[in-house]
Design a protein around this motif. Structure first.
Motif, mmCIF file in Angstrom:
data_model
loop_
_atom_site.group_PDB
_atom_site.id
_atom_site.type_symbol
_atom_site.label_atom_id
_atom_site.label_comp_id
_atom_site.label_asym_id
_atom_site.label_seq_id
_atom_site.Cartn_x
_atom_site.Cartn_y
_atom_site.Cartn_z
ATOM 1 N N UNK A 137 0.914 -1.020 -0.010
ATOM 2 C CA UNK A 137 -0.097 0.113 0.569
ATOM 3 C C UNK A 137 0.495 1.577 0.362
ATOM 4 N N UNK A 138 0.120 2.075 -0.336
ATOM 5 C CA UNK A 138 1.351 3.342 -0.847
ATOM 6 C C UNK A 138 1.194 4.246 -0.295
ATOM 7 N N UNK A 139 0.779 3.942 1.417
ATOM 8 C CA UNK A 139 0.531 4.928 2.535
ATOM 9 C C UNK A 139 2.154 3.728 3.597
ATOM 10 N N UNK A 140 2.484 3.437 3.405
ATOM 11 C CA UNK A 140 3.777 2.326 3.533
ATOM 12 C C UNK A 140 4.981 2.748 3.181
ATOM 13 N N UNK A 141 5.705 3.165 4.597
ATOM 14 C CA UNK A 141 6.964 3.513 3.700
ATOM 15 C C UNK A 141 7.949 2.685 3.808
ATOM 16 N N UNK A 177 9.333 -1.092 10.991
ATOM 17 C CA UNK A 177 8.480 -0.835 11.824
ATOM 18 C C UNK A 177 6.812 -0.670 11.417
ATOM 19 N N UNK A 178 6.701 0.263 10.735
ATOM 20 C CA UNK A 178 5.741 0.702 9.357
ATOM 21 C C UNK A 178 5.774 -0.783 8.886
ATOM 22 N N UNK A 179 6.546 -1.594 7.844
ATOM 23 C CA UNK A 179 7.106 -1.809 6.439
ATOM 24 C C UNK A 179 6.259 -3.477 7.257
ATOM 25 N N UNK A 196 0.249 -7.693 9.871
ATOM 26 C CA UNK A 196 -0.506 -7.436 11.319
ATOM 27 C C UNK A 196 -2.227 -6.048 10.454
ATOM 28 N N UNK A 197 -1.886 -5.125 9.779
ATOM 29 C CA UNK A 197 -2.538 -4.321 9.106
ATOM 30 C C UNK A 197 -3.997 -5.237 8.314
ATOM 31 N N UNK A 198 -4.532 -5.783 8.589
ATOM 32 C CA UNK A 198 -6.190 -6.034 7.103
ATOM 33 C C UNK A 198 -5.912 -7.732 8.190
ATOM 34 N N UNK A 199 -5.334 -8.043 8.520
ATOM 35 C CA UNK A 199 -4.951 -9.212 8.796
ATOM 36 C C UNK A 199 -6.521 -9.750 10.065
ATOM 37 N N UNK A 200 -7.687 -10.652 9.461
ATOM 38 C CA UNK A 200 -8.543 -10.667 10.995
ATOM 39 C C UNK A 200 -8.414 -11.371 12.062
ATOM 40 N N UNK A 201 -9.099 -10.390 13.378
ATOM 41 C CA UNK A 201 -8.405 -10.347 14.589
ATOM 42 C C UNK A 201 -10.133 -10.891 14.942
ATOM 43 N N UNK A 202 -9.390 -11.859 15.555
ATOM 44 C CA UNK A 202 -10.992 -12.503 16.889
ATOM 45 C C UNK A 202 -10.389 -13.198 17.810
ATOM 46 N N UNK A 228 3.507 6.384 13.760
ATOM 47 C CA UNK A 228 4.121 6.294 13.755
ATOM 48 C C UNK A 228 5.490 5.867 15.172
ATOM 49 N N UNK A 229 4.924 7.135 15.397
ATOM 50 C CA UNK A 229 4.095 7.933 17.416
ATOM 51 C C UNK A 229 4.742 6.423 17.766
#
Length: 183
Positions: A4-8, A13-15, A21-27, A48-49
């Motif tokens: 995704x374009x928002x990922x530096x 850490x961001x990558x 993690x991001x967008x992976x379904x959590x239950x 990032x903070x």
């Protein structure tokens, strides 16, 4: 590998957060609670903070064990407010404790926070077509509805924009860009 374009991509850490993690379904209630808290901490700050302070937050809030956080003492709060390794915003920290108690009430009522939150999407992730992250909304009718219901249930510091980010992070809404290898 396209992300995704928002990922530096130069920022590990961001990558790693995006890729793992991001967008992976959590239950899991505890994992969902942690993400809910992290999203509330971001308000007014960069993601990032928050990511940089995540490990310290886990130490302060007992790895986000809901019952432990709900029983957070005044002494623990005073220590947290003096801890430079976390975001020392009194209202955000107090909301963490308050929201742990609110999750306990939800668990008693419906069985789990996971069942509650996933019921809003019929227990299936909503997959959006996203050509660029700039096209994603900051909130939707769904996030407004959830934020309103959470507020009615006593949750704090969780408006519709924060809730939309939470839904994305926890995988209830898949807003990875169409060209992202992690969609």
């Amino acid at each position: 590998m396209k992300r995704c374009g928002w990922v530096p991509v130069e920022n590990d850490l961001y990558r790693d957060y995006h890729d793992q993690e991001w967008g992976k379904p959590l239950h899991d209630d505890q994992a969902l609670f942690e993400l809910l808290c992290l999203e509330s901490y971001q308000s007014g700050l960069s993601w990032l903070t928050v990511l940089k302070k995540r490990t310290a937050f886990r130490q302060v809030f007992h790895s986000y064990q809901i019952d432990r956080v709900a029983d957070f003492s005044e002494e623990e709060m005073a220590a947290a407010l003096e801890n430079p390794a976390i975001i020392r915003h009194r209202l955000k920290l107090e909301a963490t404790v308050n929201n742990a108690k609110a999750i306990q009430r939800l668990q008693a009522e419906v069985g789990s926070f996971s069942d509650y939150i996933w019921s809003f999407v019929d227990h299936k992730p909503l997959v959006n077509q996203v050509s660029t992250y700039l096209d994603r909304p900051s909130q939707t009718e769904l996030s407004q509805k959830i934020a309103k219901d959470l507020k009615k249930r006593g949750f704090k510091f969780l408006g519709p924009t924060t809730i939309y980010s939470f839904l994305q992070a926890a995988g209830l809404i898949n807003d990875h860009e169409d060209s992202c290898a992690f969609k």
